[in-house]
Design an enzyme around this catalytic site. Structure first.
Site, PDB file in Angstrom:
ATOM      1  N   TRP A 186       0.867  -1.178   0.000  1.00 31.46           N
ATOM      2  CA  TRP A 186       0.000   0.000   0.000  1.00 31.46           C
ATOM      3  C   TRP A 186       0.904   1.229   0.000  1.00 31.46           C
ATOM      4  O   TRP A 186       1.688   1.418   0.939  1.00 31.46           O
ATOM      5  CB  TRP A 186      -0.914   0.070   1.227  1.00 31.46           C
ATOM      6  CG  TRP A 186      -1.571   1.419   1.302  1.00 31.46           C
ATOM      7  CD1 TRP A 186      -2.552   1.904   0.473  1.00 31.46           C
ATOM      8  CD2 TRP A 186      -1.230   2.504   2.180  1.00 31.46           C
ATOM      9  NE1 TRP A 186      -2.841   3.207   0.795  1.00 31.46           N
ATOM     10  CE2 TRP A 186      -2.053   3.599   1.828  1.00 31.46           C
ATOM     11  CE3 TRP A 186      -0.300   2.656   3.214  1.00 31.46           C
ATOM     12  CZ2 TRP A 186      -1.981   4.841   2.492  1.00 31.46           C
ATOM     13  CZ3 TRP A 186      -0.230   3.882   3.872  1.00 31.46           C
ATOM     14  CH2 TRP A 186      -1.073   4.962   3.517  1.00 31.46           C
ATOM     15  N   GLU A 227      -2.996  -2.838  -2.484  1.00 31.87           N
ATOM     16  CA  GLU A 227      -4.113  -2.220  -1.743  1.00 31.87           C
ATOM     17  C   GLU A 227      -4.414  -0.816  -2.256  1.00 31.87           C
ATOM     18  O   GLU A 227      -3.546   0.051  -2.284  1.00 31.87           O
ATOM     19  CB  GLU A 227      -3.747  -2.148  -0.250  1.00 31.87           C
ATOM     20  CG  GLU A 227      -4.812  -1.478   0.604  1.00 31.87           C
ATOM     21  CD  GLU A 227      -4.448  -1.441   2.095  1.00 31.87           C
ATOM     22  OE1 GLU A 227      -3.347  -1.905   2.467  1.00 31.87           O
ATOM     23  OE2 GLU A 227      -5.266  -0.938   2.881  1.00 31.87           O
ATOM     24  N   ASP A 260      -9.460  -2.726   1.501  1.00 33.44           N
ATOM     25  CA  ASP A 260      -9.528  -2.227   2.877  1.00 33.44           C
ATOM     26  C   ASP A 260     -10.920  -1.634   3.045  1.00 33.44           C
ATOM     27  O   ASP A 260     -11.320  -0.735   2.291  1.00 33.44           O
ATOM     28  CB  ASP A 260      -8.433  -1.178   3.104  1.00 33.44           C
ATOM     29  CG  ASP A 260      -8.393  -0.685   4.534  1.00 33.44           C
ATOM     30  OD1 ASP A 260      -9.459  -0.309   5.064  1.00 33.44           O
ATOM     31  OD2 ASP A 260      -7.301  -0.640   5.122  1.00 33.44           O
ATOM     32  N   ASP A 327      -7.159  -4.192  10.195  1.00 25.95           N
ATOM     33  CA  ASP A 327      -6.401  -2.960   9.959  1.00 25.95           C
ATOM     34  C   ASP A 327      -7.099  -1.784  10.623  1.00 25.95           C
ATOM     35  O   ASP A 327      -7.866  -1.067   9.985  1.00 25.95           O
ATOM     36  CB  ASP A 327      -6.228  -2.722   8.448  1.00 25.95           C
ATOM     37  CG  ASP A 327      -5.318  -1.531   8.173  1.00 25.95           C
ATOM     38  OD1 ASP A 327      -4.712  -1.012   9.134  1.00 25.95           O
ATOM     39  OD2 ASP A 327      -5.217  -1.112   7.008  1.00 25.95           O
TER      40      ASP A 327
END
Ligand code: RNT
Ligand code: ZN
Length: 420
Positions: A186, A227, A260, A327
């Site tokens: 990411w 991501e 996410d 996360d």
């Protein structure tokens, strides 16, 4: 018989009468791996010997006592948290700066498995496996908010080398633990305000990624994920690695797409994306989080979004295509409580999905009877899953929700409050 057992016995009857075996659901839940995100324990600060200010559009707010300041403290906190989580195959995911140590003058581009030696010993002795994520934020080479998409080749080189290093570390984890490690890319790259050229940074990110992934590493050792993000704080107008960018990239390069749940517009359903992606492409990494207004990383609560996600995860998981990593980070409450209660909420969402009755819900839909579908869906909501969850905890020697603050409070008193 304890109250928990009595309530379970009654709940068991209810579930059996609608074609569900709670024992099977609990046994399946035991086997669903969850990768616990290490960074809830250290406020995403890591343990490098450099300026630790968090950059890259993420923020951790709060100053509750007890942040882990070393890898040793973080492992101790992870032990405290993992003890309170069900599941036989849980894992831990590290941000690459959560190193044991850095050699003098060493920077992220030369990290190797050596830097994680104690992590490996620790994980082995606990019977868990490790995952990794390269870290592009909180570093001077995240320049003007850009890393892998930076116009300067030297800066791109540094970050390409860092990512390659993390892939090798992940592959070494995979070999050590005999199960592939997920390495998730990411990058925070983007602009606060309207870009003049939207395309060039994406072309550069693409070229960087193609170089990074040029080396084939067997999927038995390493699974690469990418991501996306809609926006970050200070990066509101444009994100180089948008969802469209990475979904296309992942499909083309046979990578995991990391979704996410805090990285989309608040009215988008992430649960809805699972079947859309799974019916066409291989694997998804879920970063399970909770977006609240502009923050993408609040601790999980058992809300409708999480229930929907759990249901779709259960329906789309064939045991090898969905990977679950948490996360979120909250420094305003006890960090172990945040970790554990959030993680258990995800496990509850999975359990509720595994306990879904065979009450003709789908059949009603196939027959076009949407009135029955509506009625049956609402009827399911009052099933006694709470009694099964409590029994699940007790039968796995874990505290129930009502007891959870006991061990957490004791650890706070004995360990966390002694950290200055
Ligand atoms: C940031 C991404 C990323 C981070 C971690 C700490 O918005 O979600 O996964 O949370 O790198
Ligand atoms: Zn994430």
């Amino acid at each position: 018989m304890s109250m928990t057992e009595k309530l379970y016995a009654a709940a068991n009857e209810v579930y059996q009468s609608c074609g569900v075996d709670p024992q099977k659901a609990m046994a399946r839940l035991d086997e669903i791996p969850l990768s616990l995100h290490a960074w809830q324990g250290d406020d995403v600060v890591g343990f490098e010997e450099m300026d630790h200010a968090l950059t890259g559009g993420c923020q951790v707010t709060g100053n509750y006592p007890g942040r882990a300041r070393t890898a040793d403290e973080l492992r101790s906190d992870l032990d405290a948290a993992l003890k309170l989580l069900p599941g036989k195959k849980n894992r831990v995911c590290l941000q690459s700066h959560e190193v044991d140590f850095m050699k003098k003058g060493q920077d992220r581009d030369t990290l190797s498995i050596e830097n994680y030696a104690s992590w490996i010993d620790w994980a082995k002795s606990r019977g868990i496996a490790l995952d990794i994520a390269p870290v592009y934020y909180s570093h001077p080479k995240l320049d003007h908010g850009l890393s892998l998409s930076h116009p300067d080749a030297g800066i791109r080189r540094f970050w390409i080398d860092h990512t390659k290093a993390c892939r090798e570390i992940g592959a070494a984890f995979g070999r050590e633990f005999g199960t592939p490690a997920v390495s998730n890319v990411w990058v925070p790259d983007g602009f606060k305000d309207i870009p003049a050229d939207r395309r060039a940074p994406r072309e550069r990110l693409l070229a960087s990624l193609e170089e990074i992934f040029a080396k084939d590493i067997p999927e038995t050792q390493l699974l690469d994920a990418v991501e996306s993000k809609l926006f970050g704080i200070g990066v509101e107008a444009y994100t180089v690695g948008s969802h469209d960018f990475y979904l296309t990239f992942a499909a083309k390069h046979n990578k995991l797409i990391c979704l996410d749940t805090g990285h989309f517009h608040p009215t988008e359903s992430i649960a809805d994306k699972l079947s859309a992606i799974c019916c066409q492409q291989g694997k998804i990494l879920l970063h399970i989080s909770r977006g609240v207004r502009w923050d993408s990383d609040h601790v999980l609560v058992l809300n409708d979004d999480l229930l929907d996600l759990g249901r779709e995860a259960v329906r789309n998981d064939n045991g090898s295509n969905l990977f679950f990593t948490l996360d979120y980070f909250d420094a305003s409450i006890n960090r172990i409580a945040a970790w554990v209660i959030g993680a258990r909420n995800w496990q509850k969402a999975l359990l509720i999905a595994l306990l879904e009755p065979k009450n003709g819900l789908c059949e009603a839909e196939y027959a076009g009877d949407f009135t029955a579908r509506f009625a049956k869906r609402e009827e399911m909501k009052s099933l006694p899953w709470g009694a099964v969850w409590n029994y699940y905890c007790v039968s796995r020697d874990l505290p129930t929700d009502a007891e959870i603050l006991g061990p957490i409070g004791a650890y706070e008193k004995d360990v966390l409050l002694k950290r200055q």
